[in-house]
Design an enzyme around this catalytic site. Structure first.
Site, mmCIF file in Angstrom:
data_model
loop_
_atom_site.group_PDB
_atom_site.id
_atom_site.type_symbol
_atom_site.label_atom_id
_atom_site.label_comp_id
_atom_site.label_asym_id
_atom_site.label_seq_id
_atom_site.Cartn_x
_atom_site.Cartn_y
_atom_site.Cartn_z
ATOM 1 N N LYS A 55 0.699 -1.291 0.026
ATOM 2 C CA LYS A 55 -0.070 0.062 -0.022
ATOM 3 C C LYS A 55 0.743 1.176 -0.017
ATOM 4 O O LYS A 55 0.485 2.113 -0.740
ATOM 5 C CB LYS A 55 -0.943 -0.072 1.238
ATOM 6 C CG LYS A 55 -1.997 -1.099 0.917
ATOM 7 C CD LYS A 55 -2.771 -1.373 2.391
ATOM 8 C CE LYS A 55 -3.587 -2.695 2.108
ATOM 9 N NZ LYS A 55 -4.205 -2.991 3.574
ATOM 10 N N GLN A 99 -4.000 -1.675 9.815
ATOM 11 C CA GLN A 99 -3.909 -3.102 9.135
ATOM 12 C C GLN A 99 -4.157 -4.055 9.920
ATOM 13 O O GLN A 99 -4.123 -4.135 11.357
ATOM 14 C CB GLN A 99 -2.639 -3.374 8.685
ATOM 15 C CG GLN A 99 -2.206 -4.613 8.003
ATOM 16 C CD GLN A 99 -3.058 -4.732 6.789
ATOM 17 O OE1 GLN A 99 -2.972 -3.732 6.022
ATOM 18 N NE2 GLN A 99 -3.454 -5.896 6.485
ATOM 19 N N ASP A 122 -10.846 3.208 5.007
ATOM 20 C CA ASP A 122 -10.879 1.923 4.826
ATOM 21 C C ASP A 122 -12.204 1.588 5.212
ATOM 22 O O ASP A 122 -12.571 0.296 4.884
ATOM 23 C CB ASP A 122 -9.815 1.112 5.649
ATOM 24 C CG ASP A 122 -9.527 -0.176 5.106
ATOM 25 O OD1 ASP A 122 -9.801 -0.501 3.797
ATOM 26 O OD2 ASP A 122 -9.178 -1.095 5.846
#
Length: 283
Positions: A55, A99, A122
């Site tokens: 990413k 994450q 996200d």
């Protein structure tokens, strides 16, 4: 003679998304604004570390600033939440990505909820999920949004179709179900407790596999002509469907890798740019 199934190339979809972002990033830079994504990695899980690195590299290639925060595996929920709150307060940060999964000792949901909604690129907060369910989320969960983007890119119809989603996670199965429902699909959500699962999947015009088990969906679960979107990624570059077996019946199918994954990352980048524009346009 049966037509060859369409391979839904995620790299092509991702490239199209990034191409549209380039001019927008340039316009922000002319105003002295660089979109910035902060990624948080708790612990040293090698797969998670690889994802974060991917990413970050994708950000840099496009001109998005990537800030990585590494925390030890022994970090407490309170320590993680404190880091997130500091990033919330940092005016230079436009998006925050935690994450997942995080170590078991950390309350992942509490950490997600600490992310400010305007930086939840996200799509992991409950408020973000609720807005997505009502059809007006700024940042729907990235993988569900990627799945819808693939269908749209290839002009595969959603309205009126029966979509079967295998998996009910709050950041994949559930949000993709409401997104397809909002696009006028009829949606059935399946999970580990679902009885007669093969029969239900066989009824699907669109099948989304998000169960987290390698080759969970065999070819004879797919009705002829169905569109298959594999959101799984397992060791050995294996998805949640048996690709070769499902290829025999599907009219269109995503490969693993190079299917949903690249589009998910491109969607994250898009959301970061969206957040930067929203902040600096004052909208």
């Amino acid at each position: 003679m049966r037509e060859q199934p369409l391979i839904l190339d995620g790299n092509a979809v991702a490239a199209a998304i990034k191409e549209k972002l380039a001019a927008r990033i340039g316009a922000l830079e002319e105003r002295g604004v660089v979109p910035r994504l902060a990624t948080i990695l708790v612990g040293d899980d090698p797969s998670s570390a690889t994802y974060v690195k991917m990413k970050g590299n994708a950000c840099r290639r496009l001109g998005i600033d990537s800030v990585r925060v590494d925390l030890p595996a022994a970090s407490t929920t309170e320590e993680l939440v404190d880091v997130i709150r500091r990033l919330n307060d940092d005016e230079a940060v436009h998006g925050i990505l935690l994450q997942h999964p995080v170590p078991h000792a950390v309350d992942e949901r509490a950490a997600f909820e600490a992310i400010a909604i305007e930086k939840d690129v996200d799509g992991v907060t409950t408020l973000g999920f609720a807005r997505n369910a009502f059809g007006f989320a700024d940042f729907p969960s990235c993988t569900p949004a990627a799945i819808v983007s693939i269908l749209d890119y290839y002009k595969l119809p959603i309205e009126g179709k029966h979509a079967v989603v295998i998996g009910r996670s709050p950041i994949l199965g559930k949000p993709v179900s409401v997104m397809l429902l909002n696009r006028n699909a009829t949606v059935t959500i399946c999970h580990s407790k679902t009885e007669r699962l093969p029969d239900i999947v066989r009824a699907g015009d669109i099948v989304v596999a998000a169960v987290g088990q390698p080759k969970f969906v065999p070819g004879d679960w797919i009705k002829p002509g169905a569109v298959v979107l594999d959101a799984g990624y397992n060791p050995g570059n294996v998805g949640d469907v048996d690709f070769d077996a499902c290829l025999a019946n599907a009219s269109a199918i995503t490969p693993v890798p190079a299917g949903v994954g690249p589009v998910t990352i491109a969607t994250l980048l898009k959301h970061t740019v969206d957040a930067a524009e929203k902040r600096h346009n004052g909208s």
